[in-house]
Design an enzyme around this catalytic site. Structure first.
Site, mmCIF file in Angstrom:
data_model
loop_
_atom_site.group_PDB
_atom_site.id
_atom_site.type_symbol
_atom_site.label_atom_id
_atom_site.label_comp_id
_atom_site.label_asym_id
_atom_site.label_seq_id
_atom_site.Cartn_x
_atom_site.Cartn_y
_atom_site.Cartn_z
ATOM 1 N N ASP A 1 1.489 -1.052 -0.004
ATOM 2 C CA ASP A 1 -0.194 -0.058 0.316
ATOM 3 C C ASP A 1 0.782 1.119 0.257
ATOM 4 O OD1 ASP A 1 -2.772 0.653 0.485
ATOM 5 O OD2 ASP A 1 -1.547 2.095 1.801
ATOM 6 N N ASP B 1 -1.741 9.210 -10.792
ATOM 7 C CA ASP B 1 -1.546 7.336 -11.695
ATOM 8 C C ASP B 1 -0.370 7.549 -12.278
ATOM 9 O OD1 ASP B 1 -4.416 7.705 -12.022
ATOM 10 O OD2 ASP B 1 -4.821 8.185 -13.524
ATOM 11 N N HIS C 1 -4.934 13.546 -9.400
ATOM 12 C CA HIS C 1 -5.164 12.567 -10.180
ATOM 13 C C HIS C 1 -4.224 12.309 -10.702
ATOM 14 C CE1 HIS C 1 -8.764 11.362 -6.910
ATOM 15 N NE2 HIS C 1 -8.812 12.614 -7.235
ATOM 16 N N ASN D 1 -2.659 12.656 -4.116
ATOM 17 C CA ASN D 1 -3.853 13.174 -5.230
ATOM 18 C C ASN D 1 -4.358 14.524 -4.681
ATOM 19 O OD1 ASN D 1 -4.302 11.060 -6.471
ATOM 20 N ND2 ASN D 1 -5.144 9.916 -5.300
ATOM 21 N N GLU E 1 -4.898 2.448 -4.277
ATOM 22 C CA GLU E 1 -3.411 2.621 -4.470
ATOM 23 C C GLU E 1 -2.658 1.302 -3.616
ATOM 24 O OE1 GLU E 1 -5.397 4.692 -0.828
ATOM 25 O OE2 GLU E 1 -5.518 4.059 -2.641
#
Length: 313
Positions: free
Chosen positions: A190, A207, A203, A198, A233
């Protein structure tokens, strides 16, 4: 216009047949068997009307040559001859002829048979084309289904397996474990504080960070290992033929390499860390319970310091 090749060494016979058929068909003529074989290969007629008794090469021999060639084998052929004994008729069919008409013939009967054989040829060709089209469509459908199957198993952002395929691969590994009794491990990865990434950068940058984590992770996995996007994530790593100690070593290598790297995008240099939890497969509990053990180890690391590796005892 459909093409008919008339083969006869007697000009009067050629003229008679030509006058009977030229209004509805394009007529070609040959006065011997050898010329008929050559001309048929060139013009590909829809039907051949062949005399049997000809000098040098008789109609039976010419028919066998025509039927023996891929170029002309499918052209229907009707023998028209004064030889109407049973043996002659049998020889005609054995040579490959589709029909046999005795001279003198009835013009209406001959015209009906000509039309029937040409229509039958067209029907066979249409059926063959339909079968070929079905085969092409079937092949295209299989290719499409294969692509859909791949799409259904791949995460579109990262190009790695998705959760569905990860479960399939783990079930395969469980089956292998039952056959060979070789241990394997599951890791849950994680990204730490990903919400801040973010919120701070958007975002799109988020990504890019996810793809960066995947690239670094894949670099440090063996060929038979698997990494899949589990959700958001979070990632799952499957380590075949690996015990808890080996899993800890592999996870620590991935964690440290991610910590030492950075994401370079849009004049930004972003550093992130990951927390990894893992477990060695326990055959006494089901797959969901094993995944939950790896999850609990991950949460334990999150609650401690983050940026660490915890393997379930």
């Amino acid at each position: 216009m459909d093409r008919i090749l008339i083969v006869d060494d007697v000009p009067v016979n050629i003229k008679l047949l030509g006058e009977l058929l030229r209004d509805q068909y394009e007529i070609f003529v040959a006065n011997n068997g050898q010329k008929a074989v050559q001309l048929a290969a060139e013009i590909k007629p829809d039907l051949i009307l062949m005399d049997v008794m000809m000098p040098d090469m008789d109609g039976f021999t010419a028919c066998r040559l025509l039927k023996g060639s891929l170029q002309t084998a499918d052209i229907p052929l009707i023998f028209i001859t004064a030889r109407n004994q049973s043996d002659d008729i049998v020889n005609g069919f054995e040579a490959g002829g589709q029909d046999y008409i005795a001279k003198p013939f009835n013009p209406q009967e001959l015209y009906a048979r000509v039309r029937s054989h040409i229509e039958l040829k067209k029907s066979r060709e249409a059926l063959a084309e339909y079968a070929a089209r079905l085969e092409r469509n079937n092949n295209e459908l299989n290719i499409l289904l294969e692509k859909l199957e791949v799409m259904a198993s791949i995460d579109p952002l990262t190009g790695i397996f998705n959760r569905r395929e990860a479960v399939n691969r783990m079930n395969e590994e469980i089956s292998r474990y039952k056959r060979n009794n070789k241990e394997f491990c599951i890791l849950m990865v994680d990204i730490d504080n990903f919400k801040n990434v973010n919120d701070t950068y958007g975002h799109e940058i988020g990504d890019c960070v996810i793809k960066h984590i995947v690239e670094v992770t894949r670099t440090h996995l063996r060929q038979h290992d698997m990494v899949a996007r589990w959700g958001g994530e979070e990632f799952l790593i499957l380590l075949p033929e690996t015990n808890a100690l080996g899993a800890h070593s592999a996870a620590e290598k991935i964690r440290s390499c991610i910590e030492e790297s950075s994401v370079e995008v849009k004049d930004l240099s972003i550093s992130v860390t990951v927390t990894i939890g893992g477990t060695e497969f326990n055959p006494n509990i089901d797959l969901d319970a094993n995944i939950n053990r790896a999850d609990q180890a991950l949460y334990s690391g999150k609650n401690q310091t983050k940026n660490c590796v915890v393997i379930a005892p």
